[in-house]
Design a protein around this motif. Structure first.
Motif, PDB file in Angstrom:
ATOM      1  N   LYS A  12      45.161  38.216  51.142  1.00  0.00           N
ATOM      2  CA  LYS A  12      46.048  37.733  50.524  1.00  0.00           C
ATOM      3  C   LYS A  12      47.129  38.333  50.026  1.00  0.00           C
ATOM      4  CE  LYS A  12      48.386  33.937  48.920  1.00  0.00           C
ATOM      5  NZ  LYS A  12      48.914  32.791  49.734  1.00  0.00           N
ATOM      6  N   TYR A  14      51.632  38.861  48.778  1.00  0.00           N
ATOM      7  CA  TYR A  14      52.652  38.176  48.097  1.00  0.00           C
ATOM      8  C   TYR A  14      53.929  39.089  48.495  1.00  0.00           C
ATOM      9  CZ  TYR A  14      49.198  35.294  45.728  1.00  0.00           C
ATOM     10  OH  TYR A  14      48.270  34.444  45.059  1.00  0.00           O
ATOM     11  N   VAL A  17      53.646  42.869  47.524  1.00  0.00           N
ATOM     12  CA  VAL A  17      52.207  43.411  46.867  1.00  0.00           C
ATOM     13  C   VAL A  17      51.154  42.524  47.779  1.00  0.00           C
ATOM     14  CG1 VAL A  17      52.190  41.638  45.286  1.00  0.00           C
ATOM     15  CG2 VAL A  17      50.764  43.584  45.048  1.00  0.00           C
ATOM     16  N   ALA A  19      47.702  41.580  47.323  1.00  0.00           N
ATOM     17  CA  ALA A  19      46.658  41.418  46.482  1.00  0.00           C
ATOM     18  C   ALA A  19      45.185  41.545  46.640  1.00  0.00           C
ATOM     19  CB  ALA A  19      46.871  40.012  45.749  1.00  0.00           C
ATOM     20  N   ASN A  20      44.824  41.018  47.963  1.00  0.00           N
ATOM     21  CA  ASN A  20      43.554  40.990  48.485  1.00  0.00           C
ATOM     22  C   ASN A  20      43.641  41.579  50.001  1.00  0.00           C
ATOM     23  OD1 ASN A  20      42.296  38.047  46.818  1.00  0.00           O
ATOM     24  ND2 ASN A  20      42.164  40.148  46.071  1.00  0.00           N
ATOM     25  N   GLY A  40      45.329  44.404  37.720  1.00  0.00           N
ATOM     26  CA  GLY A  40      46.112  44.126  38.942  1.00  0.00           C
ATOM     27  C   GLY A  40      45.435  44.681  40.015  1.00  0.00           C
ATOM     28  N   GLY A  42      43.347  42.970  41.792  1.00  0.00           N
ATOM     29  CA  GLY A  42      43.010  41.644  42.947  1.00  0.00           C
ATOM     30  C   GLY A  42      41.954  40.756  42.348  1.00  0.00           C
ATOM     31  N   THR A  45      43.191  37.064  41.629  1.00  0.00           N
ATOM     32  CA  THR A  45      43.703  36.319  42.922  1.00  0.00           C
ATOM     33  C   THR A  45      42.246  35.884  43.819  1.00  0.00           C
ATOM     34  OG1 THR A  45      45.761  37.527  43.063  1.00  0.00           O
ATOM     35  CG2 THR A  45      44.846  36.745  45.077  1.00  0.00           C
ATOM     36  N   GLY A 212      43.187  46.238  45.449  1.00  0.00           N
ATOM     37  CA  GLY A 212      42.904  45.078  46.335  1.00  0.00           C
ATOM     38  C   GLY A 212      42.137  45.024  47.596  1.00  0.00           C
ATOM     39  N   LYS A 387      52.243  46.613  36.010  1.00  0.00           N
ATOM     40  CA  LYS A 387      52.253  46.272  37.257  1.00  0.00           C
ATOM     41  C   LYS A 387      52.822  44.797  37.544  1.00  0.00           C
ATOM     42  CE  LYS A 387      48.128  48.763  39.005  1.00  0.00           C
ATOM     43  NZ  LYS A 387      46.754  48.386  39.384  1.00  0.00           N
ATOM     44  N   SER A 397      53.374  35.517  35.981  1.00  0.00           N
ATOM     45  CA  SER A 397      52.800  36.227  37.216  1.00  0.00           C
ATOM     46  C   SER A 397      52.065  37.415  36.939  1.00  0.00           C
ATOM     47  CB  SER A 397      54.144  36.236  38.105  1.00  0.00           C
ATOM     48  OG  SER A 397      54.910  37.439  37.379  1.00  0.00           O
ATOM     49  N   SER A 399      48.994  39.773  35.514  1.00  0.00           N
ATOM     50  CA  SER A 399      47.498  39.755  35.170  1.00  0.00           C
ATOM     51  C   SER A 399      47.460  39.867  33.474  1.00  0.00           C
ATOM     52  CB  SER A 399      46.730  40.633  35.721  1.00  0.00           C
ATOM     53  OG  SER A 399      46.959  41.986  35.311  1.00  0.00           O
TER      54      SER A 399
END
Length: 506
Positions: A12, A14, A17, A19-20, A40, A42, A45, A212, A387, A397, A399
């Protein structure tokens, strides 16, 4: 045996960034599986993807061997997947029973539901009163309510995001008993935590994320906390530096006979609390959640007026002043509840900087100096390694741990004479926790007075010059750092050594 949950190549991204990134893992039935990583990394998410809040860009999810395609949280709950978020999702102005009713199907029968709540709470050893109003609950009590709401639905996969962040050591042991019981009944548990000792004591397996990506899988029962921490951050952790304390000649903050119920009849009564806090020192307030911490913090911050007694900043009585007047007098405050009290979720980090920086040059003649606010927010982001996608990023938005770093950095930027901070490292990874603790020590050694409310005894012993314990609304005598042990503080937390208490008049 078919795994309860399998992820294969889940990704995933964004804007700006990832995230995963190609995450694969497996959770067996009845397994308690930890997900470890820095703020941060991941984790959140990934949990939202499993729960159906977020749709992955790639990869597949299998639940009991069946492919779980695009799904919603409602569909997840129908399958027996439940999640307790780090930031609670409760309606504060209604009762515990009504909050539970909102997550259950069928006709509402409040008397029967109250009875069922009491029976479920008793079965799992949770202290949940169905008739209490949620806004009157401590953070630890709210955590128990969130968990009970899930247990009322008989989950088969339970996702817990930092479930012990605001729980006392005794409540943690109680929760572990609950989790082991439901795991033994076949429920799988995904457990996100930065408390590595707890992970080692509870979990059967752990997957480590960094940037991530999966960077390791380990049986936490066979690893040390230090080894897990190094896997998370990729390097050794810094050792806090504690220069000798040189307290100021006069107190920066004084409490004199603080008594009464500042949060109303449902709250804890404070009983003749007196305390002197000097510049150059860090003083800790330990205690089991619900013993008056919220009430005392509210009296200090100005969220509640003092029913009886005095609060002095220097020689200035502030017990009947509003929060803004106390801030102008040199007090800064970091509440335990980040979203909604520490920061406005739907506002940018720049706007959230203005919220508490108005008295330090960000507002002049009624006009907001947004350019200066952006500069200050950017400086906090850089100094505290937050982050975030710049000062324009929404607070919601970030963490939890990154938002905590930003809020603390925002308050430190004010150079306060007195800083009151509640649960400073709640939900913060081990590296960031070490950084935050060092900043609190540094602020005190620069001459400020720092008062820390925390249920982390190890944290208080590490950073404080002396520690008080709050039990049933009464404050113990100070325990010097060199004499503070978890056993001694634990005894005080359960009411030992506090001495006789005169019942105050209503």
């Amino acid at each position: 045996m078919t795994a309860r949950l399998q992820l294969a190549g889940v990704s995933k991204a964004y804007p700006g960034v990832v995230a995963n990134d190609d995450i694969s893992l497996s959770v067996a039935g009845g397994e308690i599986h930890a997900i470890l990583g820095e703020n941060g990394a991941g984790k959140s998410t990934l949990m939202k993807i499993i729960y159906g809040v977020t749709t992955p860009d790639a990869g597949e999810i299998r639940y009991d061997g069946k492919l779980l395609e695009a799904h919603s949280p409602g569909q997840s709950r129908a399958l027996g997947i439940e999640m307790v978020y780090q930031h609670f999702s409760l309606f504060e102005t209604v009762s515990v029973a009504e909050n539970v009713a909102l997550c259950l199907e069928g006709r509402l029968d409040l008397p029967a539901l109250r009875l069922r709540i009491r029976e479920t709470a008793a079965r799992y050893g949770l202290a949940v009163d169905p008739d209490r109003i949620v806004m009157d609950l401590s953070m630890g009590e709210r955590q128990q309510l969130e968990i009970l709401r899930c247990l009322m639905r008989d989950p088969r996969l339970l996702i817990l995001d930092e479930p012990t962040s605001v729980l006392s050591p005794q409540a943690v042991e109680q929760l572990f008993t609950v989790l082991r019981r439901i795991a033994a009944e076949g429920c799988s548990i995904i457990y996100i935590s930065h408390k590595l000792d707890e992970v080692r004591a509870l979990c059967h397996a752990a997957t480590v994320l960094r940037g991530g990506r999966v960077t390791g899988e380990v049986d936490p029962r066979q690893a040390t906390s230090h080894e897990l921490a190094v896997m998370m951050v990729g390097s050794d952790l810094p050792i806090p530096e504690r220069p000798a304390s040189t307290p100021s000649a006069t107190p920066r903050l004084s409490l004199r006979g603080l008594s009464g119920r500042p949060l109303g009849l449902a709250g804890r009564r404070l009983q003749d609390i007196s305390l002197d806090l000097f510049g150059g020192e860090v003083v800790g307030i330990a205690g089991i959640s619900g013993n008056g911490q919220s009430e005392l913090a509210a009296c200090l911050s100005g969220e509640a007026l003092c029913p009886a007694g005095q609060v002095l900043l220097g020689e200035t009585p502030v017990g009947q002043m509003r929060p803004d007047a106390r801030r102008r007098a040199g007090l800064a405050y970091v509440p335990e509840e980040r979203l909604g009290r520490g920061a406005v979720p739907g506002q940018s980090l720049t706007a959230n900087t203005v919220l508490t920086g108005y008295a330090s040059g960000l507002v002049r003649h009624g006009m907001v100096r947004f350019a200066e606010a952006r500069r200050r927010a950017s400086a906090v982001i850089e100094r505290f390694s937050v982050k975030a996608d710049g000062p324009g990023a929404l607070a919601s938005s970030l963490s939890g741990g990154n938002l905590q770093k930003f809020i603390l950095g925002r308050e430190l930027a004010l150079a306060p004479d007195v800083l009151v901070v509640a649960q400073p490292t709640w939900g913060v990874d081990v590296g960031a926790a070490a950084f935050i603790r060092q900043r609190l020590i540094d602020l005190s050694r620069d001459g400020a007075a720092v008062l820390v409310f925390s249920e982390e005894l190890d944290e208080l012993i590490e950073i404080c010059d002396r520690i008080h314990v709050l039990s049933e609304g009464q404050l113990s005598e100070a325990v010097p750092r060199e004499e503070a042990t978890k056993d001694r503080l634990g005894a005080l937390m359960t009411g030992g050594e506090l001495g006789p208490v005169a019942e105050p008049a209503e």
